[in-house]
Design an enzyme around this catalytic site. Structure first.
Site, mmCIF file in Angstrom:
data_model
loop_
_atom_site.group_PDB
_atom_site.id
_atom_site.type_symbol
_atom_site.label_atom_id
_atom_site.label_comp_id
_atom_site.label_asym_id
_atom_site.label_seq_id
_atom_site.Cartn_x
_atom_site.Cartn_y
_atom_site.Cartn_z
ATOM 1 N N ASP A 145 0.844 -1.193 0.000
ATOM 2 C CA ASP A 145 0.000 0.000 0.000
ATOM 3 C C ASP A 145 0.879 1.241 0.000
ATOM 4 O OD1 ASP A 145 0.831 -0.830 2.487
ATOM 5 O OD2 ASP A 145 -1.136 -0.787 3.413
ATOM 6 N N GLU A 182 -5.478 3.565 3.921
ATOM 7 C CA GLU A 182 -5.795 4.251 5.175
ATOM 8 C C GLU A 182 -7.263 4.641 5.298
ATOM 9 O OE1 GLU A 182 -3.956 4.232 7.595
ATOM 10 O OE2 GLU A 182 -1.878 4.153 6.919
#
Length: 439
Positions: free
Chosen positions: A95, A165
């Site tokens: 990520d 996130e």
């Protein structure tokens, strides 16, 4: 069924570590280049769905290694494919996004970047969750796998995912055809750096490893009035206090004590002045669970309690609380499938030694890596593990007490990047090689 056949063959074979020295030596020789990339990524963090610069760096590195690269998948995601003969399709994910946090680590390459939230607010930005180590390890793993094509057979799909996130990046990539435009994986693997393990230690859980995450808003309605004459009003602040207190019984009295659950009221806002009873109060909740059954118990219970307390307070029907589940803020629990977890747990132990590989408890944090498994639970096996990042001196000074150490999402989080990147690269490469053996 291909992955099950591979796992069955591996289980029958004698457990033996991947040759340690050539891989470890190659990663260590590459570390100066990797640390330069890491520091650059750390100094230039980008918020969710704004990872344009980061994505370009990863895409360029994957192309250089010989991958077929597609950019802008799920807005800012990268998909890199390396085909190397028959065999399983293995997906490795990193990520990319950072957090709206002002860095206070004091590092020479600390972030001074700023970004804009979706509402336009200008905020400081920091890689406070360690995604910069994830991206660097992704580049390092791509280099190793390309250089070791004589050691494996199958198709490697490496994805750089945006917006973890905010729990939206995996869904965005899947919606943009990740499993239809590109080879669909039999196996999905990812790691996350850890602020609760000493640097270079690997941790993993069997079964559930990260929690369901639900965000709930409650609008508590009342009838405003003068603070000196409360009997002429219906006080939503008192009602909100009742709701907050009773919500705690969802965990303590309605959930099996052997199950895990969290109901936290993170925000409560109402009123403007000492002597005025307001018309409403707003609550914001985060709700955590593992199983679908517990998740339903908690969410149904929140709506029931809010309404029940309002009835008890004598609120008229048109002033009942409004409970809203925020669909964009939902994350499903990450699950480590049994066969794959057993195989890779044994593989990591053989590769790194029992002192560096530990079983850990599931975490109540959220991770949208779960989406890759949930997209096809019948055929995709999933494994998410942790790589410790706490520098050795700080771990020793704290006596291993994580409460005395900065956590991820802290403005002070500064992992031992070399240890994380080296360990994660060796682990990810070892896992991919184990799952794609030469015929």
């Amino acid at each position: 069924m291909r992955v099950r056949a591979v796992l069955a063959l591996l289980a029958m074979a004698a457990s033996s570590p991947v040759a340690a020295d050539p891989l470890a030596d190659a990663v260590r020789q590459d570390l100066p280049s990797l640390i330069a990339i890491y520091r650059d990524l750390h100094a230039h963090p980008e918020l969710s769905f704004n990872e344009v610069r980061s994505a370009a760096i990863l895409a360029a590195e994957a192309r250089k290694a010989g991958f077929e690269v597609t950019e802008k998948v799920g807005r800012t995601g990268v998909v890199a494919v390396l085909r190397n003969g028959p065999g399983p399709v293995v997906l490795l994910r990193a990520d990319m996004d950072a957090l709206p946090v002002a860095e206070t680590t004091g590092l020479s390459f600390a972030s001074k970047a700023r970004g804009k939230l979706p509402n336009g607010e200008d905020v400081p930005v920091m890689h406070a969750c360690g995604h910069d180590t994830h991206m660097t390890s992704w580049i390092a793993t791509a280099r190793r796998m390309a250089a070791m094509k004589d050691r494996w057979s199958g198709t490697l799909v490496m994805i750089a995912q945006p917006a973890e996130e905010i729990g939206a990046g995996a869904r965005a990539m899947l919606a943009d055809g990740l499993y239809t435009r590109f080879p669909k994986p039999d196996i999905a693997i990812a790691f996350h750096d850890s602020a609760a393990l000493p640097a270079g230690t690997i941790g993993y859980a069997q079964g559930y490893t990260m929690a369901n995450v639900d965000s709930v808003d409650i609008l508590v309605k009342g009838v405003g009035g003068h603070g000196a004459y409360p009997s002429l009003a219906k006080d939503p602040i008192v009602l909100a206090a009742r709701i907050v207190t009773t919500l705690q019984t969802l965990v303590s009295r309605e959930t099996d004590p052997l199950e895990s659950a969290v109901v936290t009221v993170g925000s409560i806002h109402g009123g403007f002045k000492h002597n005025i009873i307001p018309d409403d109060v707003r609550l914001q909740l985060t709700v955590r669970s593992y199983t679908p059954e517990v998740r339903k118990t908690l969410l149904d219970g929140i709506a029931r309690i809010a309404r029940g307390e309002a009835i008890g307070a004598g609120m008229p029907e048109d002033r009942m609380p409004v409970v809203t589940l925020r669909p964009d803020d939902r994350i499903a629990a990450s699950f480590n499938t049994e066969a794959l977890t057993t195989t890779l747990g044994e593989t990591f132990t053989a590769r790194f030694g029992a002192d560096r590989v530990v079983r850990i408890k599931p975490q109540m944090g959220g991770e949208d890596f779960s989406e890759y498994w949930l997209a096809d639970t019948g055929s995709v096996q999933s494994f998410l593990f942790w790589v410790g990042g706490v520098p050795a001196d700080k771990w020793q000074a704290a006596g291993g007490d994580v409460a005395r150490l900065p956590s991820i999402h802290s403005p002070l989080w500064a992992p031992d990047a070399e240890a994380v990147i080296e360990t994660a690269t060796i682990a990810m490469t070892t896992a991919a090689l184990r799952m794609m053996p030469k015929p």
